[in-house]
Design an enzyme around this catalytic site. Sequence first.
Site, short mmCIF file in Angstrom:
data_model
loop_
_atom_site.label_atom_id
_atom_site.label_comp_id
_atom_site.label_asym_id
_atom_site.label_seq_id
_atom_site.Cartn_x
_atom_site.Cartn_y
_atom_site.Cartn_z
N ARG A 1 3.66 10.60 -39.57
CA ARG A 1 4.51 11.06 -38.47
C ARG A 1 3.81 12.19 -37.70
O ARG A 1 3.38 11.99 -36.58
CB ARG A 1 5.88 11.52 -39.02
CG ARG A 1 6.97 11.64 -37.95
CD ARG A 1 6.87 12.86 -37.07
NE ARG A 1 6.89 14.13 -37.82
CZ ARG A 1 6.64 15.31 -37.27
NH1 ARG A 1 6.37 15.41 -35.97
NH2 ARG A 1 6.65 16.41 -38.01
N ASP A 2 3.67 13.35 -38.29
CA ASP A 2 3.10 14.48 -37.56
C ASP A 2 1.67 14.18 -37.15
O ASP A 2 1.22 14.60 -36.08
CB ASP A 2 3.16 15.75 -38.43
CG ASP A 2 3.11 17.03 -37.61
OD1 ASP A 2 2.88 16.95 -36.40
OD2 ASP A 2 3.30 18.11 -38.19
N CYS B 1 0.88 18.90 -32.38
CA CYS B 1 2.17 18.87 -31.69
C CYS B 1 1.90 18.72 -30.22
O CYS B 1 1.23 19.56 -29.62
CB CYS B 1 2.97 20.15 -31.97
SG CYS B 1 4.52 20.18 -31.07
N ASN C 1 -2.27 19.36 -39.32
CA ASN C 1 -1.69 19.97 -40.51
C ASN C 1 -2.83 20.32 -41.47
O ASN C 1 -3.93 19.81 -41.36
CB ASN C 1 -0.77 18.98 -41.22
CG ASN C 1 0.36 18.52 -40.35
OD1 ASN C 1 0.28 17.45 -39.75
ND2 ASN C 1 1.41 19.29 -40.26
N1 COA Z 1 15.74 7.84 -29.95
C1 COA Z 1 15.51 7.00 -28.93
N2 COA Z 1 15.83 7.24 -27.66
C2 COA Z 1 16.47 8.40 -27.40
C3 COA Z 1 16.77 9.31 -28.41
C4 COA Z 1 16.37 9.01 -29.74
N3 COA Z 1 16.60 9.84 -30.74
N4 COA Z 1 17.39 10.36 -27.86
C5 COA Z 1 17.49 10.10 -26.55
N5 COA Z 1 16.93 8.92 -26.26
C6 COA Z 1 16.78 8.27 -24.97
C7 COA Z 1 18.05 8.21 -24.17
O1 COA Z 1 18.74 7.04 -24.48
C8 COA Z 1 17.53 8.19 -22.76
O2 COA Z 1 16.99 6.92 -22.47
P1 COA Z 1 17.04 6.33 -20.99
O3 COA Z 1 16.36 7.31 -20.11
O4 COA Z 1 16.30 5.04 -21.13
O5 COA Z 1 18.49 6.18 -20.67
C9 COA Z 1 16.34 9.13 -22.81
O6 COA Z 1 15.91 9.10 -24.18
C10 COA Z 1 16.70 10.54 -22.43
O7 COA Z 1 17.83 10.96 -23.19
P2 COA Z 1 18.35 12.45 -23.14
O8 COA Z 1 19.46 12.59 -24.09
O9 COA Z 1 18.62 12.84 -21.71
O10 COA Z 1 17.14 13.23 -23.73
P3 COA Z 1 16.09 14.17 -23.04
O11 COA Z 1 15.35 13.52 -21.97
O12 COA Z 1 16.75 15.47 -22.79
O13 COA Z 1 15.08 14.34 -24.29
C11 COA Z 1 14.93 14.25 -26.71
C12 COA Z 1 15.54 14.91 -25.50
C13 COA Z 1 15.28 15.10 -27.89
C14 COA Z 1 15.48 12.85 -26.85
C15 COA Z 1 13.40 14.14 -26.51
O14 COA Z 1 12.90 15.33 -25.99
C16 COA Z 1 12.68 13.84 -27.80
O15 COA Z 1 12.79 12.77 -28.37
N6 COA Z 1 11.88 14.79 -28.30
C17 COA Z 1 11.17 14.64 -29.56
C18 COA Z 1 9.96 15.51 -29.55
C19 COA Z 1 9.21 15.41 -30.85
O16 COA Z 1 9.30 14.47 -31.59
N7 COA Z 1 8.41 16.45 -31.12
C20 COA Z 1 7.64 16.49 -32.29
C21 COA Z 1 8.42 16.75 -33.52
S1 COA Z 1 8.73 18.46 -33.78
ZN ZN Z 2 3.65 19.98 -37.60
#
Ligand code: COA
Ligand code: ZN
Length: 307
Positions: free
Chosen positions: A16-17, A240, A249
């Site tokens: 994952r990471d 990240c 990591n």
């Molecule tokens: N899995 C799949 N799709 C997701 C989701 C999830 N957990 N959460 C939201 N979405 C989708 C929504 O359905 C939407 O899709 P669409 O545009 O096709 O309609 C889109 O993502 C945006 O949703 P929204 O709730 O407005 O989210 P956002 O744009 O504000 O983004 C997160 C927020 C949290 C979903 C996004 O930033 C994210 O996934 N971040 C993860 C970052 C990460 O993994 N970092 C490393 C680990 S620390």
């Molecule tokens: Zn990390």
Amino acid sequence: MSDLPTRISLREVGPRDGLQNEQPVSTAAKVQLVDALSRTGVRRIEAVSFVSPRAIPQMADADEVWAAIDRDAAITYSALVPNLRGAVRALDAGCLDIEAVVSASNTHNLANVNRSTEESLDGIAQVIALAHERGAACYVTVSTAWGCPYEGDVPVSRVVEVARRAVADGADGLSFGDTTGMATPTRVTALIGETRLALPDVPLNLHFHNTRGTGLANVLAALQLGVADFDASVGGLGGCPYAPGASGNIASEELVHMVEDMGVDTGVDLDALIGVARVAEQIVGRELPSQVLRAGPRTRLTPFVPR
Ligand code: COA
Ligand code: ZN
């Protein structure tokens, strides 16, 4: 050194990471990596994250990877989630070990999940409740626990406050993430000390990145305080995408190599793990930073060629 834990638990986070910060690889390659890790003695593997595919295209096939893993009943496979939607996906996929993530630094939280730390904490309360309702455990990872690439140092008191809130909402355990490798042993000691005072009985995992070369020194500082649960990624895969300059990591084989020689059991077969680090290099198509992968274990002898 006699007061070190006699054994530690390693959670392997390379799939994952690690892979989320590489060029996307095939679903089959991801499954291959998880399955290879399952045969090293590692007992916990963070296999995927259920995040927005727009945010992290590398994890777009998390459902497929999760379903295709050749499961070993002795291993706990976990998934990271950023929001309730991710938790529902994880639970529907049958995941019983969820990691909800929040950054102690508000700016990093905005960059990572597009909401404030407080908003994430509110969401995590719902994630924990849902996980428990469905028989799963929910651990909370507090990222940027030793500093934020945007804001700089994050006060220990703020990290403890975020941790305290997560525990009050029912978190089964905590992980502190050094997202961009800003921790040093003194800072590790300080945060563990304050956390123990505030939350003495909560299981604590530490997640170090080796961005500035302090990863294993930080592990040693934590070991000396009795912490026995560490994340690491095979080969040192990782980073990240929202943290400029973040590198991998700490490498799993470097962690195993060091602590085993200090009399701390990991249950992991070092040679097998080094073999998987080579597989990881082939999968991502680049040399990985692990030095134990390059040099081999300290017990590996160089053949003497008489002059
Ligand atoms: N899995 C799949 N799709 C997701 C989701 C999830 N957990 N959460 C939201 N979405 C989708 C929504 O359905 C939407 O899709 P669409 O545009 O096709 O309609 C889109 O993502 C945006 O949703 P929204 O709730 O407005 O989210 P956002 O744009 O504000 O983004 C997160 C927020 C949290 C979903 C996004 O930033 C994210 O996934 N971040 C993860 C970052 C990460 O993994 N970092 C490393 C680990 S620390
Ligand atoms: Zn990390």
